[in-house]
Design a protein around this motif. Sequence first.
Motif, mmCIF file in Angstrom:
data_model
loop_
_atom_site.group_PDB
_atom_site.id
_atom_site.type_symbol
_atom_site.label_atom_id
_atom_site.label_comp_id
_atom_site.label_asym_id
_atom_site.label_seq_id
_atom_site.Cartn_x
_atom_site.Cartn_y
_atom_site.Cartn_z
ATOM 1 N N ASN A 127 0.808 -1.208 0.000
ATOM 2 C CA ASN A 127 0.000 0.000 0.000
ATOM 3 C C ASN A 127 0.848 1.269 0.000
ATOM 4 O O ASN A 127 0.583 2.206 -0.739
ATOM 5 N N ASN A 128 1.869 1.252 0.841
ATOM 6 C CA ASN A 128 2.687 2.456 0.971
ATOM 7 C C ASN A 128 3.441 2.807 -0.311
ATOM 8 O O ASN A 128 3.328 3.948 -0.778
ATOM 9 N N VAL B 202 2.713 1.976 -3.284
ATOM 10 C CA VAL B 202 1.719 2.373 -4.290
ATOM 11 C C VAL B 202 1.284 3.812 -4.034
ATOM 12 O O VAL B 202 1.160 4.623 -4.959
ATOM 13 N N ALA B 203 1.094 4.122 -2.758
ATOM 14 C CA ALA B 203 0.679 5.485 -2.397
ATOM 15 C C ALA B 203 1.724 6.484 -2.869
ATOM 16 O O ALA B 203 1.386 7.544 -3.425
ATOM 17 N N ILE B 204 2.994 6.120 -2.679
ATOM 18 C CA ILE B 204 4.068 7.025 -3.107
ATOM 19 C C ILE B 204 4.050 7.195 -4.626
ATOM 20 O O ILE B 204 4.126 8.315 -5.149
ATOM 21 N N GLU C 172 1.291 9.311 -5.709
ATOM 22 C CA GLU C 172 1.586 10.685 -5.305
ATOM 23 C C GLU C 172 2.578 11.342 -6.267
ATOM 24 O O GLU C 172 2.404 12.488 -6.676
ATOM 25 N N GLU C 173 3.634 10.531 -6.615
ATOM 26 C CA GLU C 173 4.646 11.069 -7.533
ATOM 27 C C GLU C 173 4.035 11.372 -8.896
ATOM 28 O O GLU C 173 4.336 12.397 -9.516
ATOM 29 N N GLY D 228 1.005 12.153 -9.412
ATOM 30 C CA GLY D 228 0.208 13.375 -9.190
ATOM 31 C C GLY D 228 1.102 14.597 -9.259
ATOM 32 O O GLY D 228 0.738 15.636 -9.820
ATOM 33 N N TRP D 229 2.290 14.472 -8.660
ATOM 34 C CA TRP D 229 3.238 15.594 -8.651
ATOM 35 C C TRP D 229 3.660 15.945 -10.061
ATOM 36 O O TRP D 229 3.701 17.098 -10.439
ATOM 37 N N ASP E 174 0.961 17.767 -11.613
ATOM 38 C CA ASP E 174 0.968 19.148 -11.132
ATOM 39 C C ASP E 174 1.969 19.990 -11.921
ATOM 40 O O ASP E 174 1.686 21.119 -12.330
ATOM 41 N N LEU E 175 3.160 19.411 -12.116
ATOM 42 C CA LEU E 175 4.221 20.151 -12.796
ATOM 43 C C LEU E 175 3.869 20.407 -14.257
ATOM 44 O O LEU E 175 4.227 21.453 -14.818
ATOM 45 N N GLU F 112 1.188 21.175 -15.426
ATOM 46 C CA GLU F 112 0.263 22.294 -15.548
ATOM 47 C C GLU F 112 1.026 23.595 -15.830
ATOM 48 O O GLU F 112 0.456 24.568 -16.300
ATOM 49 N N LYS G 198 -4.931 -0.534 -5.078
ATOM 50 C CA LYS G 198 -5.558 -0.221 -3.796
ATOM 51 C C LYS G 198 -6.758 -1.129 -3.545
ATOM 52 O O LYS G 198 -6.929 -1.678 -2.450
#
Lengths: 143, 572
Positions: free
Chosen positions: B349-350, B352-354, B357-358, B360-361, B364-365, B367, B395
């Motif tokens: 889980n952890n 995968v979460a990272i 998140e990455e 997603g980051w 974000d960039l 954009e 998940k």
Amino acid sequence: MNQGRPTVLFVDDEIDFLNTLLKRMSKRGIDVRGAGSGEEGLRLMQKSKSDIIVMDVRMPGMDGIETLREIKRQWPLTEVIMLTGHASLEAAREGMELGAFDYLMKPVDIDELLYKIEDAFGKVLIQQKKIKRLEEAAESKHT
Amino acid sequence: MKNNRLLQNPFYKSLMRNMFLTVILVSITPMILVIILLLSRFQTSYEEKVEAHLKELVLKHKQNIDGFLKERMNNIRYLSKVLNIEQLSDEQFLDERLAILQSEFGPVFVDMGIVNDKGKQVAYAGPFKLGEADYHEAEWFKKANTYPNFVSDVFLGLRGLPHFIVSAKKDFKGGEYILRATIDFVAFNNLVENIRIGETGFAFIVNHAGEFQTKPRAASVPNRAILDELLLEGKKIPEKVKVSRKEDSSGRDHIYVTASLKNDDWMLIYQQDTADAFSIVRKAFQIALLIFTIGSLGIVIMSYLISHRTVKRIARADQEKEMMNQQVIETGKLASIGELAAGIAHEINNPVAIMVEEAGWIQDLLEEEEFKKSENLDELNRALKQIGNQGRRCKEITHKLLSFARKTDSRTQEVDINQLIREIIGISEQRAKYSKIVFQSDLYSGLPNVRASQTEIQQIFLNIINNAIDAMEKSGGSITISTRQSTDTVMIEFADTGPGIPMANLGRIFDPFFTTKPVGKGTGLGLSICYGIVKKLGGDIQVKSVVGFGTTFQILLPAITTQNETMNINNG
């Protein structure tokens, strides 16, 4: 204590996760700080108070529940959002009972987390407003 | 059948044998001891009694015979004393005396005579023509001449008939004469002949040389050796009646009672077969043997039945315990697998979460202005979205695993069967997909809950589904799970479209250790544990199968109805 921008403290033992989350959050205009453990989080809070804390439940050392209890004891106005794995739903329930604002399951959708932070901040603001009003009332009484 | 097979196990066999032998030993030993003790006591006392009785009898007859001889002797002595030689030499007078004696004592006296010291008979009275007979060579005359009174042995004599002589010597003036009388052998023989006891008991008289003085029953006369032995023993203490036992040449055991007669000259011998004399003892032995045989037979049968039944019960208890152990192990295994899965899921889980998140980051960039013009922007966005989607999929999988693991406890609680089935389908779907097996569910939405352990119910369902998947591994097919309610029972049906179970196996699938899977693949415990759990919950499990069409398992579990609940609350 900024009126428009909440100050948020993120507590998670997964430093990689924490760093990326911090970057994304600050990009979205949130005043963020990060702590790698419950103990560190408490130290940072002692230095300067945050409005909101986003915290993992499962952490080595001082776990989320213990940290939550301590935060609620020292800074009852600070709202806490718990991040949990599915296996720690029980812990999430316990956290809610101890006064956490809400919980989210990892991996977290960034937008969802943002909404939760905004909600929590809303609550903090209302709370602050009420306190301010009471303070003013008390002052006017005095004068 | 099952139990008998179990009893073939060497452990139970030896247990049964030991129990069997112990019971027999403990019951038969005291019986043998009591029988032996009683019989030996009875034998001794009875033999003593019989011997005493025979002694008494022989003693009485000895006195009888001695008395008879003495009396006859006295008759003759009397005559010799009161009469003178002239009278005695007168044959007519002698005849008269004989007639008187015969009329007084019966035909005991056969004849009378007077013999001078030369052995010549001077006068004679009697039925034989023996006048003037010369006895000086005769054995009896030689003896009679030396004793004043004399009773001879039995002999044939001049007349050629067995008889014996009673004589008295008298010194008349002008020489010594001997008055002699012949005693009838038949009359004397009767004295002894009448002693008869049982079938083989009889008596006879022998002289010191072992010659018969009476006519014994021809059937079984003792041989010389025995007679000599008896005579020798008799001589040691002549006045006593003696009992002894001897085996004759043919191996038969006889009892002998002896008494001396006629001043130790003759011997009265009573002989009887020991077996005949102690026939009552033998009969007692036979009865005891019969009782012993029947008793032993009873004991053997009973101990066999008891040991058999006891060991059977032990075997069954052991088997149940074994099954229980297996069930505990199985449950434990499932629980530990659950924990392991939970650990893994959490660990996955952890990262995968990272990753999410990455991603997603990066999004974000992207954009930011500088990337807006990039020609691959769309492609990058698509890839990032894909990473997000796959992250969410991970998940879901880990969450399913975690929710499954969370429930590995055997506490009884209210179980929502439909919910459980949905979860189990979620878990099994992945595996089924590889075998081209599809799940279909027809769940009754108003299904009441069941009071059971979530883990156990899960175990049952998983077991049946896994079996179905195993059966359709190659062919593919579908598994239809449906739930229904009938009054206060929840019915769950698992229908597969597999190859079916052959008739021969259908009756045994719930037996422990029965499996058709290859060695090492199946324990043969799965369904028997299911059966155990369902029965424990007060439910029932049934199977219907048609070869070539599929198999349907039907599980009935008692539902928690509102009525039951209120009752429980009232009770609580």
